[in-house]
Motif scaffolding. Structure first.
Motif, PDB file in Angstrom:
ATOM      1  N   ASN A 136      41.969  43.184  41.856  1.00  0.00           N
ATOM      2  CA  ASN A 136      40.797  42.333  42.054  1.00  0.00           C
ATOM      3  C   ASN A 136      40.978  41.415  43.255  1.00  0.00           C
ATOM      4  O   ASN A 136      40.003  41.047  43.906  1.00  0.00           O
ATOM      5  CB  ASN A 136      40.492  41.529  40.797  1.00  0.00           C
ATOM      6  N   GLU A 137      42.204  41.061  43.557  1.00  0.00           N
ATOM      7  CA  GLU A 137      42.494  40.277  44.756  1.00  0.00           C
ATOM      8  C   GLU A 137      42.125  41.083  46.003  1.00  0.00           C
ATOM      9  O   GLU A 137      41.590  40.543  46.967  1.00  0.00           O
ATOM     10  CB  GLU A 137      43.992  39.961  44.754  1.00  0.00           C
ATOM     11  N   HIS A 148      36.628  39.817  42.949  1.00  0.00           N
ATOM     12  CA  HIS A 148      36.755  39.429  41.543  1.00  0.00           C
ATOM     13  C   HIS A 148      35.863  40.274  40.637  1.00  0.00           C
ATOM     14  O   HIS A 148      34.686  40.462  40.905  1.00  0.00           O
ATOM     15  CB  HIS A 148      36.399  37.945  41.381  1.00  0.00           C
TER      16      HIS A 148
END
Length: 177
Positions: A138-139, A143
């Motif tokens: 997600n980084e 997100h």
């Protein structure tokens, strides 16, 4: 001794060099056609060069720009980004884990990344690392792109035939269930 014997041989253009030469020739031909068309239209208008020509959707664009435009228009940003992550899997998870666990597919509706491991031990290990891996993904992707990492054990062909098959058995001797 003739001049060709002592001078170094120039290599024949190949692959990329041929493509560059062809691209340069095509650009020059297009430029020449454009200049001729501009001169004809100026002659019809009876005037010189006009400034302020506006770009429109028919103008040529770079391939990268065209692909990015298509991805945006079709709403393929997330699948394209996840595909990029699958291509960079060894850099994200490390070489050891990448040799043993491979991403198979991404379910965009449920935001689930499915990963197949080559043994139950590596599947268990990846399940323990899943929260850190989801955070790392997600980084990279933004997100909430990956909400769940679904880990699958080794897939093998079912041993359905043979004299020692136990009733109800489903596959190889690995204990993954």
């Amino acid at each position: 001794m003739s001049g060709s014997e002592g001078s170094p041989k120039t290599p024949e253009p190949s692959g990329v060099d041929l493509a560059r030469v062809a691209l340069r020739a095509a650009k020059e031909a297009a430029r020449a056609r454009g200049d001729a068309a501009q001169q004809k239209s100026q002659a019809r208008r009876g005037g010189g060069l006009r400034s302020g020509a506006r770009r429109d959707g028919r103008d040529p664009m770079a391939l990268g720009s065209a692909i990015n435009r298509l991805i945006t228009e079709r709403g393929w940003e997330t699948p394209a980004a996840v595909g990029g992550v699958m291509g960079r899997w060894p850099q994200i998870v490390g070489d050891d884990l990448a040799r043993r666990c491979v991403p198979e597919r991404y379910d965009e509706d449920e935001r689930v990344l499915h990963v197949r491991c080559d043994s139950t031990a590596w599947a268990t290990n990846l399940r323990l690392l899943a929260p850190q891996l989801v955070a790392r993904l997600n980084e990279d992707l933004g997100h909430g792109t990956v909400q769940l990492l679904k880990v699958h054990g080794p897939g093998g062909s079912a041993h359905r035939y043979g004299p020692l098959r136990a009733p109800g058995s489903t596959g190889p001797g690995d204990t993954y269930g």
